[in-house]
Design a protein around this motif. Sequence first.
Motif, PDB file in Angstrom:
ATOM      1  N   TYR A   5       0.836  -1.197   0.000  1.00  0.00           N
ATOM      2  CA  TYR A   5       0.000   0.000   0.000  1.00  0.00           C
ATOM      3  C   TYR A   5       0.867   1.241   0.000  1.00  0.00           C
ATOM      4  O   TYR A   5       1.950   1.248   0.573  1.00  0.00           O
ATOM      5  CB  TYR A   5      -0.946  -0.021   1.209  1.00  0.00           C
ATOM      6  N   SER A   6       0.364   2.308  -0.600  1.00  0.00           N
ATOM      7  CA  SER A   6       1.140   3.536  -0.734  1.00  0.00           C
ATOM      8  C   SER A   6       1.321   4.262   0.590  1.00  0.00           C
ATOM      9  O   SER A   6       2.207   5.105   0.707  1.00  0.00           O
ATOM     10  CB  SER A   6       0.494   4.479  -1.757  1.00  0.00           C
ATOM     11  N   SER A   7       0.494   3.924   1.584  1.00  0.00           N
ATOM     12  CA  SER A   7       0.640   4.538   2.906  1.00  0.00           C
ATOM     13  C   SER A   7       0.111   3.587   3.971  1.00  0.00           C
ATOM     14  O   SER A   7      -0.739   2.735   3.690  1.00  0.00           O
ATOM     15  CB  SER A   7      -0.127   5.862   2.984  1.00  0.00           C
ATOM     16  N   SER A   8       0.615   3.751   5.175  1.00  0.00           N
ATOM     17  CA  SER A   8       0.126   2.924   6.277  1.00  0.00           C
ATOM     18  C   SER A   8      -1.325   3.292   6.589  1.00  0.00           C
ATOM     19  O   SER A   8      -2.111   2.433   7.004  1.00  0.00           O
ATOM     20  CB  SER A   8       1.008   3.075   7.512  1.00  0.00           C
ATOM     21  N   ARG A   9      -1.687   4.532   6.372  1.00  0.00           N
ATOM     22  CA  ARG A   9      -3.074   4.965   6.597  1.00  0.00           C
ATOM     23  C   ARG A   9      -4.031   4.190   5.689  1.00  0.00           C
ATOM     24  O   ARG A   9      -5.079   3.709   6.122  1.00  0.00           O
ATOM     25  CB  ARG A   9      -3.196   6.463   6.350  1.00  0.00           C
ATOM     26  N   LEU A  10      -3.679   4.060   4.410  1.00  0.00           N
ATOM     27  CA  LEU A  10      -4.502   3.318   3.467  1.00  0.00           C
ATOM     28  C   LEU A  10      -4.560   1.841   3.858  1.00  0.00           C
ATOM     29  O   LEU A  10      -5.624   1.223   3.820  1.00  0.00           O
ATOM     30  CB  LEU A  10      -3.952   3.481   2.048  1.00  0.00           C
ATOM     31  N   GLU A  11      -3.429   1.285   4.239  1.00  0.00           N
ATOM     32  CA  GLU A  11      -3.380  -0.125   4.625  1.00  0.00           C
ATOM     33  C   GLU A  11      -4.280  -0.400   5.832  1.00  0.00           C
ATOM     34  O   GLU A  11      -4.919  -1.450   5.913  1.00  0.00           O
ATOM     35  CB  GLU A  11      -1.945  -0.538   4.929  1.00  0.00           C
ATOM     36  N   LYS A  12      -4.373   0.545   6.750  1.00  0.00           N
ATOM     37  CA  LYS A  12      -5.222   0.376   7.939  1.00  0.00           C
ATOM     38  C   LYS A  12      -6.696   0.269   7.569  1.00  0.00           C
ATOM     39  O   LYS A  12      -7.471  -0.359   8.281  1.00  0.00           O
ATOM     40  CB  LYS A  12      -5.011   1.531   8.917  1.00  0.00           C
ATOM     41  N   THR A  13      -7.098   0.860   6.444  1.00  0.00           N
ATOM     42  CA  THR A  13      -8.513   0.812   6.048  1.00  0.00           C
ATOM     43  C   THR A  13      -8.937  -0.587   5.611  1.00  0.00           C
ATOM     44  O   THR A  13     -10.135  -0.847   5.499  1.00  0.00           O
ATOM     45  CB  THR A  13      -8.841   1.815   4.928  1.00  0.00           C
ATOM     46  N   VAL A  14      -7.969  -1.473   5.354  1.00  0.00           N
ATOM     47  CA  VAL A  14      -8.289  -2.841   4.931  1.00  0.00           C
ATOM     48  C   VAL A  14      -7.649  -3.885   5.842  1.00  0.00           C
ATOM     49  O   VAL A  14      -7.517  -5.041   5.478  1.00  0.00           O
ATOM     50  CB  VAL A  14      -7.881  -3.084   3.458  1.00  0.00           C
ATOM     51  N   ALA A  15      -7.274  -3.478   7.053  1.00  0.00           N
ATOM     52  CA  ALA A  15      -6.577  -4.369   7.985  1.00  0.00           C
ATOM     53  C   ALA A  15      -7.464  -5.489   8.510  1.00  0.00           C
ATOM     54  O   ALA A  15      -6.962  -6.541   8.914  1.00  0.00           O
ATOM     55  CB  ALA A  15      -5.994  -3.566   9.146  1.00  0.00           C
ATOM     56  N   SER A  16      -8.778  -5.293   8.513  1.00  0.00           N
ATOM     57  CA  SER A  16      -9.710  -6.308   8.996  1.00  0.00           C
ATOM     58  C   SER A  16     -11.061  -6.080   8.319  1.00  0.00           C
ATOM     59  O   SER A  16     -11.295  -5.026   7.713  1.00  0.00           O
ATOM     60  CB  SER A  16      -9.874  -6.198  10.516  1.00  0.00           C
TER      61      SER A  16
END
Length: 110
Positions: A5-16
């Motif tokens: 993901y381009s940012s950790s913020r974006l990755e958090k939106t799909v973490a679960s």
Amino acid sequence: MKLSYSSSRLEKTVASLTAIAKYYGNRAKIVNQRLKDLEAARNLETMKTLGGNCHELSGNLKGKLAISTSGNRRIIFEPSDNPVPVKEDGGLDWSKVTEIIITDIDIDYH
């Protein structure tokens, strides 16, 4: 394929599944399915056989690709293979793309 993901913020939106539901509401199921499809694909070429109309973008998004989540909404990503695999004619070699970076999820760029 390998997804990043381009940012950790974006990755958090799909973490679960809970996070996906929180950020993408009634489109959560399709967002989750498209991400699972991308992850399960052997390479980008595989995405041509699945739903979602995976396609290359042009204009200011040239070099990126998109897959539909609903209506005008898309997941935007780009190959992260180094170097990016290209065919003799200079076009992207979808069969050799095995790593992508997700840059936007469920965005309407139209």
